[in-house]
Design a protein around this motif. Structure first.
Motif, PDB file in Angstrom:
ATOM      1  N   ALA A  61       0.880  -1.213   0.254  1.00  0.00           N
ATOM      2  CA  ALA A  61      -0.407  -0.245   0.499  1.00  0.00           C
ATOM      3  C   ALA A  61       0.288   1.143   0.254  1.00  0.00           C
ATOM      4  O   ALA A  61       0.664   2.200  -0.408  1.00  0.00           O
ATOM      5  CB  ALA A  61      -0.829  -0.059   1.325  1.00  0.00           C
ATOM      6  N   LYS A  64       1.721   2.386  -3.548  1.00  0.00           N
ATOM      7  CA  LYS A  64      -0.103   2.993  -3.842  1.00  0.00           C
ATOM      8  C   LYS A  64      -0.004   4.291  -3.852  1.00  0.00           C
ATOM      9  O   LYS A  64      -0.370   5.016  -4.323  1.00  0.00           O
ATOM     10  CB  LYS A  64      -0.876   2.001  -3.796  1.00  0.00           C
ATOM     11  N   ALA A  65       0.579   4.589  -2.633  1.00  0.00           N
ATOM     12  CA  ALA A  65      -0.066   6.202  -2.078  1.00  0.00           C
ATOM     13  C   ALA A  65       1.297   6.827  -2.580  1.00  0.00           C
ATOM     14  O   ALA A  65       0.799   7.876  -2.383  1.00  0.00           O
ATOM     15  CB  ALA A  65      -0.120   5.812   0.291  1.00  0.00           C
ATOM     16  N   GLU A  68       0.230   7.895  -5.858  1.00  0.00           N
ATOM     17  CA  GLU A  68      -1.535   8.291  -5.913  1.00  0.00           C
ATOM     18  C   GLU A  68      -0.754  10.307  -5.967  1.00  0.00           C
ATOM     19  O   GLU A  68      -1.055  10.776  -5.845  1.00  0.00           O
ATOM     20  CB  GLU A  68      -2.242   8.746  -4.875  1.00  0.00           C
TER      21      GLU A  68
END
Length: 105
Positions: A61, A64-65, A68
């Motif tokens: 994650a 992914k963070a 973003e």
């Protein structure tokens, strides 16, 4: 010399020009401005996350963070956020949380 001291020296008119970073919060706080590098002397400054592969493997994650966030913060926005930390001495976690909440639809 420490960048914080050079900004203060510039603001106090003890020096006429300094090399600084476009995202430093003291620029606006001390009513300074950045000159345009029309000859391309200084290389562009873009922040980039550096993370150990083991962290991404264990916590996918995180990748992914970070993805973003790519391209979401302009120099002027980063300057504002840095000023909150460096000039106003706000907690970095609170600054980040507030910034994220501003972007939630």
């Amino acid at each position: 010399m420490d960048l914080g001291l050079t900004y203060r020296a510039l603001s106090d008119r003890r020096v006429d020009v300094i090399a600084g970073n476009s995202t430093d919060g003291q620029i606006a706080a001390l009513d300074l401005f950045a000159l345009r590098d029309d000859r391309g002397y200084f290389p562009p400054y873009q922040a980039a996350p550096v993370v150990r592969a083991a962290v991404i493997e264990r916590y996918p994650a995180v990748a992914k963070a970070l993805a973003e966030l790519a391209g979401k913060i302009t120099d002027s926005e980063m300057r504002r956020l840095n000023a909150q930390a460096d000039v106003e001495h706000k907690d970095i976690t609170d600054i980040a949380r507030a910034w994220l909440l501003e972007r939630v639809p």
